[in-house]
Design an enzyme around this catalytic site. Structure first.
Site, short mmCIF file in Angstrom:
data_model
loop_
_atom_site.label_atom_id
_atom_site.label_comp_id
_atom_site.label_asym_id
_atom_site.label_seq_id
_atom_site.Cartn_x
_atom_site.Cartn_y
_atom_site.Cartn_z
N ASN A 1 35.28 71.73 66.25
CA ASN A 1 35.20 71.20 64.99
C ASN A 1 33.72 71.79 64.58
OD1 ASN A 1 37.16 69.37 65.15
ND2 ASN A 1 35.89 68.20 66.24
N LYS B 1 38.62 57.03 65.45
CA LYS B 1 37.76 56.87 66.55
C LYS B 1 37.16 55.23 66.37
CE LYS B 1 36.73 61.44 67.94
NZ LYS B 1 35.94 62.64 67.44
N ARG C 1 31.49 71.31 62.14
CA ARG C 1 30.82 70.91 61.46
C ARG C 1 29.74 69.69 62.04
NH1 ARG C 1 36.03 68.22 61.90
NH2 ARG C 1 35.62 66.47 62.83
N GLU D 1 40.14 71.80 70.95
CA GLU D 1 39.95 72.30 69.63
C GLU D 1 38.28 72.26 69.31
OE1 GLU D 1 41.13 69.44 66.53
OE2 GLU D 1 43.32 69.44 67.55
C1 MV4 Z 1 46.95 66.19 73.53
C2 MV4 Z 1 47.39 65.27 74.30
C3 MV4 Z 1 47.96 65.45 75.52
N1 MV4 Z 1 48.10 66.62 76.04
N2 MV4 Z 1 47.19 67.52 74.07
C4 MV4 Z 1 45.38 64.05 69.79
C5 MV4 Z 1 44.51 64.54 68.87
C6 MV4 Z 1 44.31 65.86 68.71
N3 MV4 Z 1 42.97 66.29 68.79
C7 MV4 Z 1 44.58 66.23 70.35
N4 MV4 Z 1 45.44 65.00 70.59
C8 MV4 Z 1 46.31 65.20 71.73
N5 MV4 Z 1 46.44 66.43 72.35
C9 MV4 Z 1 47.78 67.68 75.37
N6 MV4 Z 1 48.12 68.71 75.74
C10 MV4 Z 1 47.05 63.71 73.73
C11 MV4 Z 1 46.50 63.90 72.36
C12 MV4 Z 1 46.10 62.61 72.12
C13 MV4 Z 1 44.76 61.80 72.09
C14 MV4 Z 1 43.63 62.89 72.31
C15 MV4 Z 1 42.68 62.34 71.99
C16 MV4 Z 1 42.27 60.91 71.59
C17 MV4 Z 1 43.48 60.24 71.56
C18 MV4 Z 1 44.81 60.66 71.51
C19 MV4 Z 1 45.73 59.91 71.12
C20 MV4 Z 1 47.18 60.51 71.38
C21 MV4 Z 1 47.12 61.71 71.89
#
Ligand code: MV4
Length: 450
Positions: A290, A237, A292, A288
């Site tokens: 977290n 981030k 913490r 998800e």
């Molecule tokens: C996803 C998604 C699109 N569709 N799940 C990346 C980090 C992880 N915490 C979950 N992530 C993603 N999950 C579905 N079903 C796209 C991402 C993702 C993303 C999510 C949040 C912030 C930046 C990102 C960059 C690429 C992919």
């Protein structure tokens, strides 16, 4: 109340926990590696114990060394900060077996949220919206193909032991599924010692929005609203803000309510963050949780005036939510945080070394959380976060102008930092209009640097 707390962390978050301890009249015990002898968390703690050589596995991740320090200092509790051992249920169990309170949820709740497929199932059962996808762990690529046909392409295969972007594969067609399934499985097995996979519908151009909660030991859970964290690069981030320009009061209320009910049922205790994806139709889906305190917690502190770290400590000591908050949660104004990392602007590699000049900005509505100082060093062994620059304004426009001027006035020399990139974000017309999603940085970096 606790008399003495060991802080199982380093850098700015160790200092942040020391601030909370001092305000609560609790003695703070620092631990440090040989690389951190001259760190500010050592200087400002009431006691400090060296726990080993610089390498993480031999110091801050060495559970016997950390627990021994806690025993020697005779502390009542351990605050793990973020990263390192913060979401390690085994560490929490060892601490509590030694009669030391772990400032976090019960170990079984940490374990549940650490298994992403189980967390997803638990949220679904309680009525939190999740994305269409598989149920249970995928047994084979054949089973994955069945689910993908049912859900519809594109889908994303995720590692149940993963999180934060590791061990994921986007699958756009039937033909490429078997190879991507095998690749994800071996990657997850190698990285996490667990090859379990699950599947979700893939959301194109999502926004990443997370909710902050606090939960006491008696089933009271409150929501402190959301943070917009879509401005990321390589799952790091760069800028977070609250409130999100895309969350309406009705949506905030609705998600907040279902989360409080769910976490109360699960037996959650501590500060916690629930991550959602928002699609282009502004629907939100749990991804998800977290368990913490997070790096970006100050953004919520600035708009709610709630000290989240003091709250964590009080709740762990058995305080009730109404004693901790002393009134309803009120949101005022707008806050933005920039994570200033020491990294090379093109190579994106950590930039360790000596800080030869350091002058943080100040003034109305500006907060800087850092353990850096002039002539101090950024060791190569750890996370490359140098400082968090946080501003608050009466509205988003004021917060944006304030952040732009604060970035202009932040001097850091001797190491490369992300400040030039953050100045570009603040100057961008789409950002200023609130048009942000997770593809924002890619688009910004494709344009010539003007
Ligand atoms: C996803 C998604 C699109 N569709 N799940 C990346 C980090 C992880 N915490 C979950 N992530 C993603 N999950 C579905 N079903 C796209 C991402 C993702 C993303 C999510 C949040 C912030 C930046 C990102 C960059 C690429 C992919």
């Amino acid at each position: 109340m606790f008399k003495k707390i060991l802080i199982a962390n380093r850098g700015e978050i160790a200092l942040r926990v020391i601030c909370a301890c001092k305000e609560l009249g609790i003695r703070a015990v620092a631990i440090y590696s040989e690389a951190d002898r001259n760190s500010l968390h050592v200087r400002f703690a009431d006691e400090a114990i060296c726990i080993g050589p610089p390498q993480l596995a031999q110091s801050y991740l060495n559970i016997p060394a950390v627990i021994s320090a806690a025993e020697i200092a005779n502390v009542d509790a351990i605050h793990p900060g973020y990263g390192l051992l913060a979401e390690n249920a085994n560490f929490a169990e060892v601490a509590e077996a030694c009669n030391i309170k772990f400032i976090g949820p019960p170990p079984e709740v940490t374990r549940l949220m650490g298994e992403k497929e189980k967390a997803r199932a638990a949220m679904k059962k309680a009525g939190v919206p999740i994305l269409p996808g598989s149920e249970g762990i995928l047994g084979s690529d054949g089973e994955a193909l069945e689910w993908a046909r049912q859900v519809g392409f594109p889908v994303i295969i995720k590692a149940s032991a993963g999180g934060g972007g590791r061990g994921m594969r986007i699958v756009r067609s039937e033909e490429e599924l078997p190879a991507l399934f095998q690749a994800a499985q071996s990657e997850a097995a190698a990285a996490f010692g667990n090859g379990d996979l699950y599947m979700e519908k893939f959301v194109e151009r999502p926004r990443h929005i997370e909710f902050q909660v606090l939960a006491d030991q008696y089933g009271q859970v409150v929501s402190l609203g959301e943070r917009e964290c879509s401005i990321q690069r390589r799952h790091q981030k760069l800028l977070e803000e609250s409130p999100s320009t895309h969350v309406t009061p009705e949506l905030r209320e609705q998600i907040g309510q279902v989360l409080c009910k769910t976490l109360s049922e699960i037996g959650y205790v501590n500060a916690g963050t629930i991550e959602f994806l928002m699609d282009e139709d502004r629907r939100m889906y749990f991804i998800e949780m977290n368990t913490r305190i997070q790096v970006e917690h100050p953004v919520t502190e600035m708009v709610t005036d709630v000290d989240l770290v003091k709250s964590q400590i009080l709740l762990a000591a058995g305080a009730r939510m109404d004693e901790v908050l002393q009134g309803p949660i009120v949101h005022r104004g707008h806050a933005i945080e920039c994570r200033i990392n020491a990294e090379h602007p093109e190579k994106f590699t950590p930039s360790a070394g000596k800080i030869t000049a350091f002058h943080p900005p100040g003034g109305t509505g500006v907060r800087v959380d850092t353990a850096a100082y002039e002539q101090g060093t950024i060791p190569p062994y750890y996370d490359s976060l140098i400082a968090k620059l946080i501003v608050r304004g009466k509205d988003r426009n004021e917060a944006v102008s304030r952040m732009a001027r604060a970035l202009e006035m932040f001097i850091i020399e001797g190491v490369y930092t992300t400040i030039p990139l953050q100045r570009r974000i603040l100057a961008d017309a789409d950002f200023r209009a609130g048009r942000v999603d997770t593809t924002f940085i890619e688009k910004l970096l494709r344009r010539p640097n003007g």
